[in-house]
Design an enzyme around this catalytic site. Sequence first.
Site, PDB file in Angstrom:
ATOM      1  CD  GLU A 140      -1.775  -2.406   1.092  1.00  0.00           C
ATOM      2  OE1 GLU A 140      -2.489  -3.226   0.489  1.00  0.00           O
ATOM      3  OE2 GLU A 140      -0.761  -2.728   1.752  1.00  0.00           O
ATOM      4  CG  HIS A 163     -10.884  -8.285   5.286  1.00  0.00           C
ATOM      5  ND1 HIS A 163     -10.254  -9.105   6.186  1.00  0.00           N
ATOM      6  CD2 HIS A 163     -10.203  -8.398   4.118  1.00  0.00           C
ATOM      7  CE1 HIS A 163      -9.241  -9.709   5.593  1.00  0.00           C
ATOM      8  NE2 HIS A 163      -9.179  -9.285   4.341  1.00  0.00           N
TER       9      HIS A 163
END
Length: 334
Positions: free
Chosen positions: A57, A126
């Site tokens: 990321e 998540h």
Amino acid sequence: MTMVQALNAAMDEMLTRNGDVVVLGEDVGYFGGVFRCTEGLQRKHGRTRVFDTPITEAGIMGIAVGMAAYGLRPVAEMQFADYIYPACDQLISEAARLRYRSAGEFTAPVTVRAPYGGGIFGGQTHSQSPEAIFTHVAGIKTVIPSTPFDAKGLLISAIEDDDPVMFFEPKRLYNGPFEGYHDRPVVPWSRHPASEVPEGHYAIPLGKAATVRSGAAVTILAYGTMVHVALAAARDAQVDAEILDLRTLVPVDIEAIEASVRKTGRCVIVHEATRTGGFGAELSALVQEHCFHHLEAPIERVTGWDTPYPHAFEWEYFPGPARIAEALRRVMEE
């Protein structure tokens, strides 16, 4: 269209219209994204315009900032909002400040897409709702759509904007709005008026809220999935509530908020994220500052719990229609 299809249409439109637009992220190319939001875009626009990245990321965000400084308009996908934290230094220290520290010589037209929130039983890694973190950072705009129509128009505006935009996509709304009870069926987008999405280019200005339900007794401020849950709560509680879908958290539409609360005299704020430090606290302060003399009851907040995301108690954690209805009744009794 579903929201997934609307987001795909927005990126397709911008890739077609503007050769500087590129889409990057983990699995966004050949695979079409975990939620299929980028399906078919690489096949249509090529591997130099829509391309996969390594699982990093920080790298995705760093590449996007460099591209933006060079003159491109990158659309970077974080596969889940929970994974964005390694990218925060690049986003906050570089992208958000580039216009300011270069005295306007450079801009950072980066759009960061991130599926966020619960509803898929994804557990603690998540399902998070970290929007308040980014609303605190000067230089970043924060957008959260609640319908396919808004998703396409807002994403086009985000890509066209010259500043970095955090674009959070509620996973529970990708294929249809869920009213908030785990035992209630999903309402298909095909039967929802906001699923009508025009072809071609249209833009919804950032910073403009939408009134999704008119009322005179109390104002509900919500965004994302909670707009649909608030609609269910107002119906169940049989309260003449006005519901504002904020759509953009930064810049927030304070004029629309002020007009509604001055009319109703009461305010309930709803969001899925944890309560302490959530964006609802900022909204509460704004309402108090702008509408104090018009308030007839204390401002109520209905939020997630102040705990790490509780996988086993996901539906208890969410603000549901019953919890919102209780808040509505409390403010109406004052």
